[in-house]
Motif scaffolding. Structure first.
Motif, PDB file in Angstrom:
ATOM      1  N   LEU A 105      -2.339  12.208  -7.089  1.00 15.47           N
ATOM      2  CA  LEU A 105      -3.581  11.595  -6.611  1.00 15.47           C
ATOM      3  C   LEU A 105      -3.429  11.130  -5.168  1.00 15.47           C
ATOM      4  O   LEU A 105      -2.396  10.581  -4.792  1.00 15.47           O
ATOM      5  N   PRO A 106      -4.465  11.322  -4.346  1.00 16.87           N
ATOM      6  CA  PRO A 106      -4.396  10.869  -2.953  1.00 16.87           C
ATOM      7  C   PRO A 106      -4.603   9.359  -2.849  1.00 16.87           C
ATOM      8  O   PRO A 106      -5.330   8.767  -3.654  1.00 16.87           O
ATOM      9  N   PHE A 107      -3.974   8.740  -1.854  1.00 19.38           N
ATOM     10  CA  PHE A 107      -4.137   7.301  -1.596  1.00 19.38           C
ATOM     11  C   PHE A 107      -5.620   6.969  -1.398  1.00 19.38           C
ATOM     12  O   PHE A 107      -6.074   5.869  -1.722  1.00 19.38           O
ATOM     13  N   VAL A 135      -8.089   7.563  -3.095  1.00 26.23           N
ATOM     14  CA  VAL A 135      -8.843   7.076  -4.267  1.00 26.23           C
ATOM     15  C   VAL A 135      -8.890   5.540  -4.313  1.00 26.23           C
ATOM     16  O   VAL A 135      -9.772   4.975  -4.942  1.00 26.23           O
ATOM     17  N   LEU A 136      -7.931   4.888  -3.656  1.00 25.07           N
ATOM     18  CA  LEU A 136      -7.929   3.417  -3.659  1.00 25.07           C
ATOM     19  C   LEU A 136      -8.800   2.815  -2.553  1.00 25.07           C
ATOM     20  O   LEU A 136      -8.988   1.602  -2.496  1.00 25.07           O
ATOM     21  N   ARG A 137      -9.299   3.667  -1.664  1.00 24.03           N
ATOM     22  CA  ARG A 137      -9.988   3.146  -0.472  1.00 24.03           C
ATOM     23  C   ARG A 137     -11.163   2.208  -0.788  1.00 24.03           C
ATOM     24  O   ARG A 137     -11.213   1.090  -0.258  1.00 24.03           O
ATOM     25  N   PHE A 181      -5.317   4.261   6.336  1.00 26.86           N
ATOM     26  CA  PHE A 181      -6.030   5.459   5.875  1.00 26.86           C
ATOM     27  C   PHE A 181      -6.118   6.538   6.953  1.00 26.86           C
ATOM     28  O   PHE A 181      -6.417   7.678   6.648  1.00 26.86           O
ATOM     29  N   ALA A 211       1.893   1.757  -3.508  1.00 24.80           N
ATOM     30  CA  ALA A 211       0.732   2.238  -4.275  1.00 24.80           C
ATOM     31  C   ALA A 211       0.508   3.726  -3.997  1.00 24.80           C
ATOM     32  O   ALA A 211       0.278   4.515  -4.923  1.00 24.80           O
ATOM     33  N   ALA A 212       0.599   4.110  -2.722  1.00 29.38           N
ATOM     34  CA  ALA A 212       0.389   5.517  -2.351  1.00 29.38           C
ATOM     35  C   ALA A 212       1.442   6.397  -3.015  1.00 29.38           C
ATOM     36  O   ALA A 212       1.145   7.505  -3.482  1.00 29.38           O
ATOM     37  N   GLU A 213       2.686   5.894  -3.096  1.00 32.26           N
ATOM     38  CA  GLU A 213       3.755   6.675  -3.719  1.00 32.26           C
ATOM     39  C   GLU A 213       3.547   6.810  -5.228  1.00 32.26           C
ATOM     40  O   GLU A 213       3.787   7.869  -5.800  1.00 32.26           O
ATOM     41  N   LEU A 214       3.124   5.728  -5.868  1.00 32.89           N
ATOM     42  CA  LEU A 214       2.825   5.783  -7.304  1.00 32.89           C
ATOM     43  C   LEU A 214       1.741   6.817  -7.585  1.00 32.89           C
ATOM     44  O   LEU A 214       1.843   7.604  -8.533  1.00 32.89           O
ATOM     45  N   LEU A 215       0.706   6.826  -6.770  1.00 31.94           N
ATOM     46  CA  LEU A 215      -0.383   7.785  -6.968  1.00 31.94           C
ATOM     47  C   LEU A 215       0.088   9.210  -6.717  1.00 31.94           C
ATOM     48  O   LEU A 215      -0.261  10.134  -7.458  1.00 31.94           O
ATOM     49  N   ALA A 261      -0.862   1.156  -9.542  1.00 31.40           N
ATOM     50  CA  ALA A 261      -1.050   1.319  -8.086  1.00 31.40           C
ATOM     51  C   ALA A 261      -2.107   0.347  -7.577  1.00 31.40           C
ATOM     52  O   ALA A 261      -1.960  -0.253  -6.502  1.00 31.40           O
ATOM     53  N   PRO A 291     -14.730   5.909  -6.793  1.00 33.04           N
ATOM     54  CA  PRO A 291     -14.122   7.052  -7.479  1.00 33.04           C
ATOM     55  C   PRO A 291     -14.191   6.831  -8.995  1.00 33.04           C
ATOM     56  O   PRO A 291     -13.859   5.757  -9.478  1.00 33.04           O
ATOM     57  N   TRP A 325       0.844  -1.212   0.000  1.00 35.54           N
ATOM     58  CA  TRP A 325       0.000   0.000   0.000  1.00 35.54           C
ATOM     59  C   TRP A 325       0.873   1.253   0.000  1.00 35.54           C
ATOM     60  O   TRP A 325       0.526   2.265  -0.601  1.00 35.54           O
ATOM     61  N   THR A 326       2.009   1.177   0.699  1.00 36.67           N
ATOM     62  CA  THR A 326       2.948   2.298   0.705  1.00 36.67           C
ATOM     63  C   THR A 326       3.425   2.588  -0.719  1.00 36.67           C
ATOM     64  O   THR A 326       3.449   3.745  -1.159  1.00 36.67           O
ATOM     65  N   PRO A 376       0.003   4.542   4.872  1.00 35.33           N
ATOM     66  CA  PRO A 376       0.593   3.216   5.064  1.00 35.33           C
ATOM     67  C   PRO A 376       2.056   3.320   5.508  1.00 35.33           C
ATOM     68  O   PRO A 376       2.498   2.527   6.330  1.00 35.33           O
ATOM     69  N   LEU A 404     -13.028   3.140 -10.585  1.00 37.82           N
ATOM     70  CA  LEU A 404     -11.925   2.390  -9.954  1.00 37.82           C
ATOM     71  C   LEU A 404     -12.471   1.510  -8.833  1.00 37.82           C
ATOM     72  O   LEU A 404     -12.594   1.937  -7.687  1.00 37.82           O
TER      73      LEU A 404
END
Lengths: 259, 259
Positions: free
Chosen positions: A193-195, A197-199, B210, A184-188, B169, B130, A181-182, B214, B115
């Motif tokens: 984009l904020p993390f 969006v994956l929630r 969240f 993924a958050a960095e890629l976004l 991501a 989203p 997840w870390t 992460p 997504l």
């Protein structure tokens, strides 16, 4: 039934959740909190009616029924050695330390391991946490089970070996996923984009894993064997991220071809 | 405001969530469902007041305002080619297919990418998903945003490049973590323990990711740099599991030492 008198040895993340929950469940009477930091001992004892605090291991109450040791793994054996001796029950709360580390103290000892991630300031419903126990004798284990069952809804037996494998499972399921997840958050973040969006996606993925099984709910390019998408993704990654993407995709694909 | 008339092209997992949700939100009138399988088209159309079904692409209604194409990535371009031409708006719902795949049809085209992971029989609150959109012109994008905003609470712009990185991501955050849960479930099963024992831990881990981030909530032996526990775990693993454990632990530790 007379409530056992407990001394809580330690005042860290686990202890600060366990001690008040045990006290308020009526499973026992927490009479004292020991911590080498008196501020921590006081802060925790303050939240438990009838509990006192000490930072002096020589001042630990000698006639408690249970000494519940919840400190760093490395400190368990040494601290246990310094506790009052008698026919009390000695328990530790660690997932990775063997029960035998308490064997010298008494005939009656065991493990009291709640499988959860604890943060001092985050409230938790302890009743929902799975508890894994082990006792030096069947009788001791029954005793632990009886007292634990007043708070925890799910109490399982787990010997030291099983506890270790459970810990490995928890590392895969929790520590490693959190690391992904870390990433993924960095890629976004690189695209602004904020993390967040994956929630919905992550919550739904976790929910589905428990509806069937994670194996049955695997999706994604590797699960579909979609080499075109995988290669496209790899071309945008480098370093560790590329290495992880490649290894995990290969693992998922080889599982697919073994079906 | 006149409701746009939509033809839903496709009746798979995404379409079967999108079409009823759009219809019931009042954002549009779903007039027809096309699928190459008439059973799928009928099953979906049945759930939408006023919608008809067809499996004949030549019978797709020619005067719709929007053709919403939600089929397998590889089939998008070819299917789009077969749709009625005009000044309608053509949209696809894919995360990994570029907007340009629809460029030949019309001046007005774009992407409408929710997504989320969809399973046909699992209810979802679409409003919370989203949505990422892209339009062939600013005017087209405003049009998409206006109509999408009646159903989706969070609508973001994302060009094809951003969508691809978002997809990567999502693969890390969702597909790979689900694979790690599969491994965790298998490790537990070897000791006769149900995956369910990890549920409170995984739910709490996700929740914490969240609350802060992460990165900030990373725990575990690698995050603590606890080589003794890591080596103990590695000695109990082999093959792919050992390789993954080793790589991810190294990554977490190297991040730790860079702090």
């Amino acid at each position: 039934m007379i409530k056992p008198k407990i001394v809580m040895v330690g005042a860290g993340n686990v202890a600060s959740h366990l001690a008040p929950a045990l006290s308020f469940s009526g499973a026992c009477e927490v009479v004292q909190v020991y911590s080498r930091h008196i501020e921590s001992a006081l802060a925790l004892a303050d939240r438990i009616p009838g509990a006192t605090a000490t930072a002096d291991v020589g001042a630990v109450i000698p006639d408690a029924d249970i000494y519940l040791i919840s400190v760093a793994d490395d400190a368990i054996a040494q601290l246990a050695e310094a506790l009052p001796k008698g026919d009390a029950l000695y328990l530790h709360t660690s997932g990775s330390v063997g029960m035998e580390s308490l064997a010298g103290l008494s005939e009656r000892y065991g493990v009291f391991y709640p499988l959860q991630t604890f943060s001092r300031d985050v409230e938790l419903d302890m009743a929902e946490v799975p508890l894994f126990i082990e006792g030096s004798t069947d009788e001791v284990e029954s005793e632990i089970r009886g007292f634990a069952g007043q708070l925890f809804r799910s109490v399982y037996h787990a010997d030291s070996d099983t506890r270790k494998k459970m810990h490995i499972a928890a590392v895969f399921g929790c520590n490693f996923t959190n690391y992904l997840w870390t990433l993924a958050a960095e890629l976004l973040a690189r695209d602004g984009l904020p993390f967040e969006v994956l929630r919905p996606l992550l919550e739904e993925t976790l929910r589905k894993a428990f509806v069937n099984s994670p194996a049955a709910s695997q999706t994604g390019p590797a699960a579909r064997g979609d080499r075109r998408v995988i290669d496209g993704h790899l071309s945008l990654l480098d370093g560790r991220e590329k290495e992880i993407y490649s290894l995990l995709s290969d693992c998922i694909m080889s599982r697919r071809s073994n079906k």
